[in-house]
Structure formats: structure tokens, C-alpha cells
Design a protein around this motif. Structure first.
Motif, PDB file in Angstrom:
ATOM      1  N   MET A   1      57.077  76.852  35.716  1.00  0.00           N
ATOM      2  CA  MET A   1      57.335  75.589  36.390  1.00  0.00           C
ATOM      3  C   MET A   1      58.802  75.224  36.172  1.00  0.00           C
ATOM      4  SD  MET A   1      55.475  71.851  35.853  1.00  0.00           S
ATOM      5  CE  MET A   1      53.926  72.432  36.533  1.00  0.00           C
ATOM      6  N   GLU A   2      59.439  74.844  37.248  1.00  0.00           N
ATOM      7  CA  GLU A   2      60.839  74.423  37.166  1.00  0.00           C
ATOM      8  C   GLU A   2      60.951  73.112  36.385  1.00  0.00           C
ATOM      9  OE1 GLU A   2      63.633  75.950  38.308  1.00  0.00           O
ATOM     10  OE2 GLU A   2      62.334  77.648  38.847  1.00  0.00           O
ATOM     11  N   PRO A   3      62.022  72.950  35.622  1.00  0.00           N
ATOM     12  CA  PRO A   3      62.196  71.693  34.883  1.00  0.00           C
ATOM     13  C   PRO A   3      62.145  70.455  35.779  1.00  0.00           C
ATOM     14  CG  PRO A   3      63.746  73.324  34.079  1.00  0.00           C
ATOM     15  CD  PRO A   3      63.068  73.919  35.285  1.00  0.00           C
ATOM     16  N   SER A   4      62.674  70.555  36.988  1.00  0.00           N
ATOM     17  CA  SER A   4      62.648  69.394  37.890  1.00  0.00           C
ATOM     18  C   SER A   4      61.221  69.028  38.296  1.00  0.00           C
ATOM     19  CB  SER A   4      63.499  69.660  39.135  1.00  0.00           C
ATOM     20  OG  SER A   4      63.006  70.786  39.839  1.00  0.00           O
ATOM     21  N   ASP A   5      60.348  70.026  38.451  1.00  0.00           N
ATOM     22  CA  ASP A   5      58.940  69.745  38.762  1.00  0.00           C
ATOM     23  C   ASP A   5      58.241  69.110  37.561  1.00  0.00           C
ATOM     24  OD1 ASP A   5      58.885  70.736  41.439  1.00  0.00           O
ATOM     25  OD2 ASP A   5      58.827  72.780  40.651  1.00  0.00           O
ATOM     26  N   ARG A   6      58.513  69.614  36.366  1.00  0.00           N
ATOM     27  CA  ARG A   6      57.918  69.064  35.151  1.00  0.00           C
ATOM     28  C   ARG A   6      58.339  67.596  34.971  1.00  0.00           C
ATOM     29  NH1 ARG A   6      55.158  71.345  31.449  1.00  0.00           N
ATOM     30  NH2 ARG A   6      55.730  73.442  32.101  1.00  0.00           N
ATOM     31  N   ILE A   7      59.611  67.313  35.195  1.00  0.00           N
ATOM     32  CA  ILE A   7      60.105  65.932  35.077  1.00  0.00           C
ATOM     33  C   ILE A   7      59.440  65.039  36.119  1.00  0.00           C
ATOM     34  CG2 ILE A   7      62.145  64.467  35.395  1.00  0.00           C
ATOM     35  CD1 ILE A   7      63.748  66.823  34.090  1.00  0.00           C
ATOM     36  N   ILE A  76      49.830  53.667  27.529  1.00  0.00           N
ATOM     37  CA  ILE A  76      50.896  54.430  26.892  1.00  0.00           C
ATOM     38  C   ILE A  76      50.605  55.906  27.102  1.00  0.00           C
ATOM     39  CG2 ILE A  76      52.098  54.914  24.727  1.00  0.00           C
ATOM     40  CD1 ILE A  76      51.013  52.088  23.821  1.00  0.00           C
ATOM     41  N   VAL A  77      51.404  56.542  27.946  1.00  0.00           N
ATOM     42  CA  VAL A  77      51.222  57.960  28.239  1.00  0.00           C
ATOM     43  C   VAL A  77      51.805  58.763  27.087  1.00  0.00           C
ATOM     44  CG1 VAL A  77      51.675  59.824  29.872  1.00  0.00           C
ATOM     45  CG2 VAL A  77      51.370  57.475  30.706  1.00  0.00           C
ATOM     46  N   GLU A  78      51.016  59.669  26.577  1.00  0.00           N
ATOM     47  CA  GLU A  78      51.436  60.475  25.444  1.00  0.00           C
ATOM     48  C   GLU A  78      51.712  61.897  25.914  1.00  0.00           C
ATOM     49  OE1 GLU A  78      48.052  59.454  23.058  1.00  0.00           O
ATOM     50  OE2 GLU A  78      48.893  57.500  22.563  1.00  0.00           O
ATOM     51  N   GLN A  79      51.239  62.906  25.205  1.00  0.00           N
ATOM     52  CA  GLN A  79      51.568  64.266  25.613  1.00  0.00           C
ATOM     53  C   GLN A  79      50.916  64.625  26.941  1.00  0.00           C
ATOM     54  OE1 GLN A  79      49.589  63.669  22.911  1.00  0.00           O
ATOM     55  NE2 GLN A  79      48.014  65.221  22.722  1.00  0.00           N
ATOM     56  N   GLN A  80      51.569  65.544  27.618  1.00  0.00           N
ATOM     57  CA  GLN A  80      51.100  65.988  28.924  1.00  0.00           C
ATOM     58  C   GLN A  80      51.270  67.500  28.995  1.00  0.00           C
ATOM     59  OE1 GLN A  80      53.250  64.124  32.118  1.00  0.00           O
ATOM     60  NE2 GLN A  80      51.589  64.394  33.565  1.00  0.00           N
ATOM     61  N   VAL A  81      50.209  68.190  29.367  1.00  0.00           N
ATOM     62  CA  VAL A  81      50.248  69.637  29.554  1.00  0.00           C
ATOM     63  C   VAL A  81      50.178  69.887  31.051  1.00  0.00           C
ATOM     64  CG1 VAL A  81      49.068  71.814  29.088  1.00  0.00           C
ATOM     65  CG2 VAL A  81      49.115  70.026  27.338  1.00  0.00           C
ATOM     66  N   LEU A  82      51.125  70.665  31.573  1.00  0.00           N
ATOM     67  CA  LEU A  82      51.224  70.874  33.015  1.00  0.00           C
ATOM     68  C   LEU A  82      51.311  72.359  33.336  1.00  0.00           C
ATOM     69  CD1 LEU A  82      53.942  68.157  33.573  1.00  0.00           C
ATOM     70  CD2 LEU A  82      51.546  67.997  34.297  1.00  0.00           C
ATOM     71  N   ASP A  83      50.615  72.769  34.386  1.00  0.00           N
ATOM     72  CA  ASP A  83      50.665  74.152  34.868  1.00  0.00           C
ATOM     73  C   ASP A  83      50.785  74.139  36.381  1.00  0.00           C
ATOM     74  OD1 ASP A  83      50.190  75.791  32.400  1.00  0.00           O
ATOM     75  OD2 ASP A  83      48.343  74.589  32.367  1.00  0.00           O
TER      76      ASP A  83
END
Length: 150
Positions: A1-7, A76-83
Motif C-alpha cells: 500500500m502506498e503511503p498516501s493511501d495509508r494516510i 478516539i481512534v487508536e491503532q489501525q491495520v490496513l491491507d
């Protein structure tokens, strides 16, 4: 995943929390695809099974309506795992501490719910949106709070 998509996907989760806490159905609707699905678990919908709400206008009004009776909320949004699945689809899981402040007697209480959102995303015209958001409740507690400020 591109950093811009993750952001962009991380920002999407934060904007969701902000729209709910500010009770802004217009801002909330803008974060979902036209035919998005939002799934509430039995722990929050008062039934024996999950409830699916479909369509961004309906789900945004339903979500804001569900918190309208409260004094305030804070998600409060905490950790997020993205694929990322493809150039235009992704999925992930976001942890969130959801605070629901309500009056009780002479004071206020906080119904804190620790939740996870199991998300599916679509990239539409270059913008990531939720296509499905399923809420999972891990645990909750209800505690007294003191409100400071206005």
C-alpha cells in the motif's frame, strides 16, 4: 500500500469520529459510498442479531440519531491495520474507544465502549470511502465523570 493511501484511510477513520462527535450527518455521509453498509452488533442494537443499515444517507442519519440523546461523545481512534486488495479496494480494522456522556441524577456518566471497526473501502474518483463498516464490541464500562469547561 502506498503511503498516501495509508494516510488517506487513516484520515478517513479520524473524520468519521469527528463527524459522529459533532453530530454532522452531511460530513458523515460524505465518507461513505452511495450504497455503503453499516453493521451494528446485537450488543448495541437491542436484538439477537446484527442490524445492517444500507445507503449513505440512511446510515449517516441513523448513526447521528443514535447519539443525539447524549450530552456528548468522544471517539478516539487508536491503532489501525490496513491491507490493500487492489488499486481501488482495501480492508482493515480500526480500534476505537467510544465515550458516551449522559446525565444521571445530579451528575454525568460515561458509557465507555471499546470497539473495533472492520472496514472495507473503495476508492471512488481518487478518494477512499467506506463501503462497509462493521462495529464489533469488545467490552464496556459505565463510570461517573465530571464535566469540565463548557
Amino acid at each position: 500500500m502506498e503511503p498516501s493511501d495509508r494516510i488517506a484511510l487513516t484520515d478517513l477513520a479520524a473524520r468519521y469520529a469527528q463527524a459522529v462527535d459533532r453530530r454532522n450527518p452531511t460530513a458523515l455521509a460524505a465518507l461513505f459510498t452511495e450504497n455503503a453498509t453499516f453493521v451494528l452488533p446485537p450488543a448495541l442494537n437491542g436484538t439477537d442479531g446484527p442490524t445492517e443499515i444500507q445507503g449513505r444517507a440512511t446510515l449517516s442519519d441513523s448513526i447521528v440519531g443514535a447519539v443525539a440523546h447524549l450530552h456528548s461523545t468522544r471517539h478516539i481512534v487508536e491503532q489501525q491495520v490496513l491491507d490493500q486488495d487492489s488499486a481501488t479496494t482495501a480492508h482493515g480494522e480500526a480500534y476505537c474507544s467510544a465515550h458516551h456522556i449522559y446525565p444521571r441524577g445530579e451528575g454525568f456518566r460515561n458509557n465507555r465502549i471499546e470497539i473495533r471497526y472492520q472496514d472495507s473501502f473503495d476508492k471512488v474518483d481518487g478518494t477512499w470511502l467506506f463501503s462497509r463498516r462493521e462495529l464489533v464490541v469488545d467490552f464496556a464500562e459505565d463510570v461517573p465523570v465530571i464535566l469540565l469547561g463548557s
